[in-house]
Write an enzyme that holds these catalytic residues in place. Structure first.
Site, PDB file in Angstrom:
ATOM      1  CD1 TRP A 111      -2.555   1.970   1.448  1.00 41.16           C
ATOM      2  CD2 TRP A 111      -3.297   0.277   0.187  1.00 41.16           C
ATOM      3  NE1 TRP A 111      -3.798   2.309   0.962  1.00 41.16           N
ATOM      4  CE2 TRP A 111      -4.263   1.287   0.195  1.00 41.16           C
ATOM      5  CE3 TRP A 111      -3.554  -0.884  -0.545  1.00 41.16           C
ATOM      6  CZ2 TRP A 111      -5.475   1.180  -0.508  1.00 41.16           C
ATOM      7  CZ3 TRP A 111      -4.748  -0.991  -1.236  1.00 41.16           C
ATOM      8  CH2 TRP A 111      -5.691   0.036  -1.206  1.00 41.16           C
TER       9      TRP A 111
ATOM     10  CG  ASP B 135      -1.490  11.876  -2.763  1.00 42.82           C
ATOM     11  OD1 ASP B 135      -1.347  10.630  -2.759  1.00 42.82           O
ATOM     12  OD2 ASP B 135      -2.081  12.462  -3.681  1.00 42.82           O
TER      13      ASP B 135
ATOM     14  CD  GLU C 200      -5.439   5.232  -0.079  1.00 45.84           C
ATOM     15  OE1 GLU C 200      -6.306   4.735  -0.791  1.00 45.84           O
ATOM     16  OE2 GLU C 200      -5.126   4.790   1.035  1.00 45.84           O
ATOM     17  CD  GLU C 201      -3.462   8.008  -7.480  1.00 47.89           C
ATOM     18  OE1 GLU C 201      -4.306   7.318  -8.036  1.00 47.89           O
ATOM     19  OE2 GLU C 201      -3.274   9.209  -7.743  1.00 47.89           O
TER      20      GLU C 201
ATOM     21  CD  GLU D 106     -13.706   6.179  -5.204  1.00 48.88           C
ATOM     22  OE1 GLU D 106     -13.504   5.595  -6.283  1.00 48.88           O
ATOM     23  OE2 GLU D 106     -13.003   5.987  -4.186  1.00 48.88           O
TER      24      GLU D 106
HETATM   25  C1  NOJ Z   1      -5.565   3.899  -6.740  1.00 54.85           C
HETATM   26  C2  NOJ Z   1      -6.403   5.068  -6.416  1.00 54.85           C
HETATM   27  O1  NOJ Z   1      -6.099   6.154  -7.194  1.00 54.85           O
HETATM   28  C3  NOJ Z   1      -6.303   5.377  -4.972  1.00 54.85           C
HETATM   29  O2  NOJ Z   1      -6.896   6.560  -4.643  1.00 54.85           O
HETATM   30  C4  NOJ Z   1      -6.868   4.226  -4.251  1.00 54.85           C
HETATM   31  O3  NOJ Z   1      -6.956   4.497  -2.901  1.00 54.85           O
HETATM   32  C5  NOJ Z   1      -6.036   3.013  -4.509  1.00 54.85           C
HETATM   33  N1  NOJ Z   1      -5.855   2.800  -5.905  1.00 54.85           N
HETATM   34  C6  NOJ Z   1      -6.609   1.791  -3.865  1.00 54.85           C
HETATM   35  O4  NOJ Z   1      -7.882   1.505  -4.315  1.00 54.85           O
HETATM   36  C1  NOJ Z   2      -9.581   6.287  -2.503  1.00 53.09           C
HETATM   37  C2  NOJ Z   2      -9.290   7.693  -2.145  1.00 53.09           C
HETATM   38  O1  NOJ Z   2      -8.359   8.202  -3.060  1.00 53.09           O
HETATM   39  C3  NOJ Z   2      -8.764   7.801  -0.740  1.00 53.09           C
HETATM   40  O2  NOJ Z   2      -8.594   9.141  -0.400  1.00 53.09           O
HETATM   41  C4  NOJ Z   2      -9.708   7.160   0.225  1.00 53.09           C
HETATM   42  O3  NOJ Z   2      -9.142   7.170   1.504  1.00 53.09           O
HETATM   43  C5  NOJ Z   2     -10.019   5.741  -0.173  1.00 53.09           C
HETATM   44  N1  NOJ Z   2     -10.418   5.677  -1.545  1.00 53.09           N
HETATM   45  C6  NOJ Z   2     -11.137   5.149   0.676  1.00 53.09           C
HETATM   46  O4  NOJ Z   2     -12.312   5.867   0.507  1.00 53.09           O
END
Ligand code: NOJ
Ligand code: NOJ
Length: 633
Positions: free
Chosen positions: A152, A210, A213-214, A440
């Site tokens: 992750w 960030d 998550e990227e 979402e």
């Molecule tokens: C890529 C997405 O852009 C990110 O926001 C997300 O949390 C992860 N994959 C995991 O699903």
């Molecule tokens: C993807 C989003 O980019 C992230 O900010 C969020 O925490 C997860 N999804 C779970 O909702």
């Protein structure tokens, strides 16, 4: 087991919200009134607890991101989503909402408190609570509060900062209701808050992933949340007759970092991330907009220490960011300002093909409601070169280098801004399905809901946007305080050394995790992986899975941030018992056929004494049966 419960529960949820007749023809006000309740209830239904069907498998007080278990699997609890959702629930409690359905809001925030006290102590792939707090940076856990071991983007340093802000607002709610508040807050809440503040003060100067998550770097959103947490922490410490030395020491440096690094003068917008690994992106992003919403303080001036919604740089960023989607998403038909359009996280987004999101389109509205409220309160609006283009879109006669101070002018500008904000909400209305479920994303071509169903954060975003529209503002956090506005002339990337100060918050329900004598070892492996391969480390300590050969216990995935072609280096920082030899080895896991290859040697490390500054590094070249190291030596 999980999925049967979820499907049964979704049927219940659907019948609980009779299908709306038709959203066409419904006025915005009618839509808002109905969708507000659906959203508040929708968020609460995604929180584990006694009265809950939808997320039955979740532990009490754990906020599940979405009931979706496949495509995508969001049946986890994220520290960020949870903190923002519970901040919204606490707002509601402060505004006077006592309960929703069977859920008393007070019980909900109490259960969240217990769940987070427990979570702070869970050792996870980011580390442990003791002695150096690294475990607090872990972004997500299973919804029963156990560690998630998969690869992750970790750590994510916005989590502890956001959670601290939520606990401080819960503390405020307690002060407003309970004569015993000073004792309760000091004993139950402060230890929880203080752990997160220590983490912020110790690690704000390092990069982390960030909010999307990227990107590994320093994000505006994360930095704003860190600044707010330490300023508010210092104010709370005083209120409780305590001191928060890490807060007072580090907040000015964070303010300095924030003020001097993110503004892109040529582009006229705030860069979402700096020191980042995604250099090819424009860094136009919802990140600073969400940051300003978190920094919002109705009593703040527009250039107060943190980034306020009415700050010219935020208005400029709003325009550049919104404009980036006008012809990018077919569904927007290149509509030009002052029309609103559906917005996404950032233009280069490719997640699910890159689409509009509910939370970001609602954020486009919310930040403008915030700004409009601040301007109204101040009774004056200064338009400068930075904000001119934003204003001209919605008020063609706007002039730069001018302060509008006449009531009528201020009124006109504020209504232009509020109308523009309303147009974003109208678009959300247009793409809300008849039963009010907010996913979402919204498909950029068809307008159909996409990705995770019933996203908790989408619901929370709806509620906060409408609260601001209705002039319901959260309590001030101190954006106008002397500390918030203390910005040194020279910035230092400093850090407060909090190692050994982290403590389980026992009174809030944390287990008494032992403070073993541990020291930090950075395990480093040189290995060129093939397609689908990741490297793991196992060893005879709990952090490393207590194994040298069991595939079920391979939990510690190694990190790639230092991996380069000249030096294919994987690493894992690990806290392990000090003063005794540790046995370990590396493992290759091939995700294409799920096969494990353990090293054919047992390795040893001898960490020195426990405490600070005992970091030991290894540098090992992989030794896997049937393979040879084919990278540079
Ligand atoms: C890529 C997405 O852009 C990110 O926001 C997300 O949390 C992860 N994959 C995991 O699903
Ligand atoms: C993807 C989003 O980019 C992230 O900010 C969020 O925490 C997860 N999804 C779970 O909702």
């Amino acid at each position: 087991m999980v999925s049967t419960a979820i499907f049964a529960a979704l049927a219940v949820a659907a019948s609980a919200h009779p299908v709306l007749e038709s959203r066409q023809g419904q006025t915005l006000e009618d839509y808002i009134a109905r969708q507000f309740n659906i959203s508040l209830e929708g968020a609460l239904q995604n929180i584990g607890g006694a009265n809950n069907n939808i997320v039955e498998a979740a532990g009490e007080g754990f906020v599940v991101a979405s009931p979706s278990t496949t495509n995508p699997d969001y049946f986890f609890t994220w520290t960020r989503d949870s903190a923002l959702t519970e901040l919204m629930v606490t707002d509601e409690l402060i505004f006077g909402t006592e309960s929703v359905g069977n859920n008393s809001l007070q019980v909900i925030v109490e259960q969240y408190t217990g769940a987070q006290a427990q979570l702070q102590t869970v050792t996870n792939p980011s580390g442990a609570l003791w002695p150096a707090g690294q475990g607090l940076g872990e972004p997500k856990f299973y919804s029963n509060g156990t560690r998630y071991n998969g690869a992750w983007g970790r750590p994510q340093n916005d989590g502890p900062a956001l959670r601290a802000a939520t606990f401080m607002e819960i503390s405020e709610a307690i002060f407003q209701r309970n004569p015993n508040a000073p004792v309760i807050v000091s004993n139950v809440y402060w230890p929880l808050i203080y752990n997160d503040l220590l983490y912020v003060a110790q690690y704000w100067n390092t990069t982390s992933y960030d909010l999307w998550e990227e990107v590994n770097g320093n994000s505006v959103f994360t930095t704003v949340a860190q600044h707010r947490a330490l300023v508010e922490g210092a104010i709370w410490a005083e209120r409780l007759n305590k001191t928060c030395e890490p807060c007072v020491q580090q907040a000015p440096q964070i303010a300095c970092f924030l003020a001097n690094n993110f503004w892109n003068e040529t582009g006229g917008y705030l860069l979402a991330n700096i020191n980042a690994n995604q250099v090819e992106r424009s860094q136009i992003n919802a990140d600073p907009i969400l940051g300003a919403m978190h920094a919002f303080d109705i009593n703040a001036s527009c250039d107060a220490g943190a980034l306020q919604p009415c700050n010219s740089r935020i208005l400029a960023t709003h325009k550049v960011w919104v404009d980036s989607f006008r012809d990018l998403y077919p569904i927007n038909h290149n509509a030009t300002a002052p029309a609103a359009v559906l917005t996404g996280r950032y233009p280069e987004d490719s997640y699910y093909g890159g689409n509009p999101w509910y939370i970001t389109t609602l954020a486009a509205a919310e930040v403008l409601y915030d700004a409009a409220a601040q301007f109204s309160k101040q009774g004056a609006i200064t338009i400068d070169e930075t904000s001119l283009a934003f204003w001209q879109d919605i008020y063609p006669n706007a002039t730069a280098d001018f302060t509008y101070g006449e009531d009528a002018d201020v009124q006109n500008l504020v209504s232009a801004m509020t109308d523009y904000a309303d147009r974003f909400v109208s678009l959300v209305q247009q793409y809300t399905p008849a039963n009010g479920t907010l996913n979402e994303q919204i498909n950029k071509t068809s307008g159909e809901p996409l990705s995770a169903i019933a996203l908790t954060w989408s619901y929370a975003a709806f509620v906060t946007a409408i609260d601001r529209r209705n002039s319901q503002f959260p309590p001030s956090w101190g954006a106008n305080s002397t500390l918030a506005n203390n910005i040194p002339d020279t910035c230092k990337f400093s850090s407060y050394n909090a190692t050994t100060q982290y403590t389980p918050a026992l009174a809030a329900g944390a287990p008494n995790v032992t403070k073993d004598c541990e020291s930090e070892v950075i395990f480093q492996l040189l290995w060129v992986t093939g397609p689908g391969e990741n490297t793991y480390i196992v060893g005879n300590t709990s952090f490393l899975g207590n194994t040298l050969d069991d595939t079920d216990k391979v939990i510690e995935v190694m990190r790639t941030q230092n991996y380069t072609t000249p030096e294919p280096k994987w690493f894992t920082p690990a806290w392990v018992p000090a003063g005794v030899p540790i046995e370990y080895k590396y493992v290759l896991l091939n995700s294409t056929d799920n096969s494990y290859t353990f090293e054919n040697v047992t390795r040893y490390a001898y960490p020195a004494a426990c405490g600070n500054n005992t970091v030991v590094s290894t540098l090992d070249t992989g030794s896997f049966p049937g393979r040879s190291y084919d990278g540079p030596q």
